[in-house]
Motif scaffolding. Structure first.
Motif, PDB file in Angstrom:
ATOM      1  N   ILE A  11      -0.734  -7.031   5.243  1.00 33.32           N
ATOM      2  CA  ILE A  11       0.093  -5.953   4.692  1.00 33.32           C
ATOM      3  C   ILE A  11       1.537  -6.443   4.560  1.00 33.32           C
ATOM      4  O   ILE A  11       2.145  -6.886   5.531  1.00 33.32           O
ATOM      5  CB  ILE A  11       0.035  -4.700   5.575  1.00 33.32           C
ATOM      6  N   GLY A  12       2.065  -6.346   3.345  1.00 32.34           N
ATOM      7  CA  GLY A  12       3.474  -6.654   3.111  1.00 32.34           C
ATOM      8  C   GLY A  12       4.316  -5.414   3.315  1.00 32.34           C
ATOM      9  O   GLY A  12       5.246  -5.392   4.106  1.00 32.34           O
ATOM     10  N   ASN A  13       3.966  -4.350   2.585  1.00 31.99           N
ATOM     11  CA  ASN A  13       4.673  -3.070   2.678  1.00 31.99           C
ATOM     12  C   ASN A  13       3.644  -1.951   2.680  1.00 31.99           C
ATOM     13  O   ASN A  13       2.655  -2.015   1.948  1.00 31.99           O
ATOM     14  CB  ASN A  13       5.598  -2.878   1.472  1.00 31.99           C
TER      15      ASN A  13
ATOM     16  N   ALA B 228       7.184  -0.863   6.910  1.00 30.14           N
ATOM     17  CA  ALA B 228       6.495   0.427   6.838  1.00 30.14           C
ATOM     18  C   ALA B 228       7.534   1.499   6.548  1.00 30.14           C
ATOM     19  O   ALA B 228       8.610   1.509   7.145  1.00 30.14           O
ATOM     20  CB  ALA B 228       5.766   0.730   8.145  1.00 30.14           C
ATOM     21  N   GLY B 229       7.210   2.394   5.630  1.00 28.04           N
ATOM     22  CA  GLY B 229       8.111   3.485   5.284  1.00 28.04           C
ATOM     23  C   GLY B 229       7.480   4.826   5.598  1.00 28.04           C
ATOM     24  O   GLY B 229       6.341   5.079   5.215  1.00 28.04           O
TER      25      GLY B 229
ATOM     26  N   MET C  58      -0.352  -4.140  -5.496  1.00 27.51           N
ATOM     27  CA  MET C  58      -0.094  -2.777  -5.045  1.00 27.51           C
ATOM     28  C   MET C  58      -1.352  -1.932  -5.137  1.00 27.51           C
ATOM     29  O   MET C  58      -2.055  -1.959  -6.146  1.00 27.51           O
ATOM     30  CB  MET C  58       1.000  -2.137  -5.887  1.00 27.51           C
ATOM     31  N   TYR C  59      -1.596  -1.172  -4.072  1.00 29.68           N
ATOM     32  CA  TYR C  59      -2.775  -0.312  -4.022  1.00 29.68           C
ATOM     33  C   TYR C  59      -2.357   1.085  -3.590  1.00 29.68           C
ATOM     34  O   TYR C  59      -1.600   1.249  -2.634  1.00 29.68           O
ATOM     35  CB  TYR C  59      -3.804  -0.875  -3.040  1.00 29.68           C
TER      36      TYR C  59
ATOM     37  N   PHE D 288       0.840  -1.198   0.000  1.00 25.91           N
ATOM     38  CA  PHE D 288       0.000   0.000   0.000  1.00 25.91           C
ATOM     39  C   PHE D 288       0.873   1.245   0.000  1.00 25.91           C
ATOM     40  O   PHE D 288       1.885   1.313   0.688  1.00 25.91           O
ATOM     41  CB  PHE D 288      -0.906   0.025   1.232  1.00 25.91           C
ATOM     42  N   LEU D 289       0.440   2.209  -0.778  1.00 25.69           N
ATOM     43  CA  LEU D 289       1.065   3.517  -0.799  1.00 25.69           C
ATOM     44  C   LEU D 289      -0.018   4.494  -0.358  1.00 25.69           C
ATOM     45  O   LEU D 289      -1.050   4.607  -1.015  1.00 25.69           O
ATOM     46  CB  LEU D 289       1.542   3.850  -2.209  1.00 25.69           C
TER      47      LEU D 289
END
Length: 191
Positions: free
Chosen positions: A88-90, A140-141, A62-63, A31-32
């Motif tokens: 959640i992966g990223n 998480a970024g 990707m979402y 997710f972004l």
């Protein structure tokens, strides 16, 4: 005798299929999260366009979430995760960093998370809703400038010396997201 062998084979195949389905780990989605702004800002807008283009090539993994608040973000993400039966992966929190506020932070729409607010269980309630979809394999970024800054800003005019506390923000976000690994930059983030 052939009928019994056929029934045993079918039963074995059925059991094998059921066990194979239950042993598969859930899918990991990326997710972004980007803020929905009330005014035009070229930086988030261009990033959102790039991300939407990337999403076209990674439709199932990707979402891009454009949210006006952390509540809006959580509801969108949870709906996708529940539909896909995934975790959640990223997750990347895209926002501006605000050097003039003299602390590390990131924003989700109108909600600002910093080293103080990330410890407030009422304020992080919507982020905490994602915790059951995160684990130690989740990344998480914090995608804001100075999001991971640990240095102290020198005193300037009426502002006293101030530590940025990006490490405290990262630790707090990790705790909220069920011990996810958190990444952030001490300086500028270029997207």
């Amino acid at each position: 005798m052939k009928l019994i062998k056929l029934l045993v084979f079918c039963l074995f195949f059925l059991l094998h299929s059921i066990l194979a389905q239950t042993e598969q780990p859930p899918a990991r989605l990326n997710f972004l999260v980007s803020p929905k702004l009330d005014h035009f800002d070229a930086a988030p807008f261009s990033f959102q366009v790039q991300a939407k283009l990337m999403q076209m090539f990674h439709k199932k993994k990707m979402y891009v979430i454009i949210a006006k608040s952390s509540e809006d973000m959580a509801s969108q993400i949870i709906a996708i995760l529940e539909k896909r039966k995934a975790v959640i992966g990223n997750i990347w929190f895209d926002s501006h960093g605000h050097f003039t506020r003299r602390k590390s932070l990131f924003e989700i729409g109108k909600d600002e998370f910093n080293y103080i607010s990330i410890r407030d269980s009422c304020f992080t309630l919507n982020l905490k809703k994602l915790a059951s979809y995160c684990d130690t394999n989740t990344n998480a970024g914090i995608g804001s400038c100075y999001g991971g800054a640990t240095y102290s800003l020198p005193a300037v005019e009426e502002f006293p010396e101030q530590r940025m506390n990006g490490d405290s923000l990262m630790i707090g976000l990790s705790e909220v997201l069920n011990n996810a690994t958190v990444y952030a930059s001490e300086s500028f983030v270029m997207t």
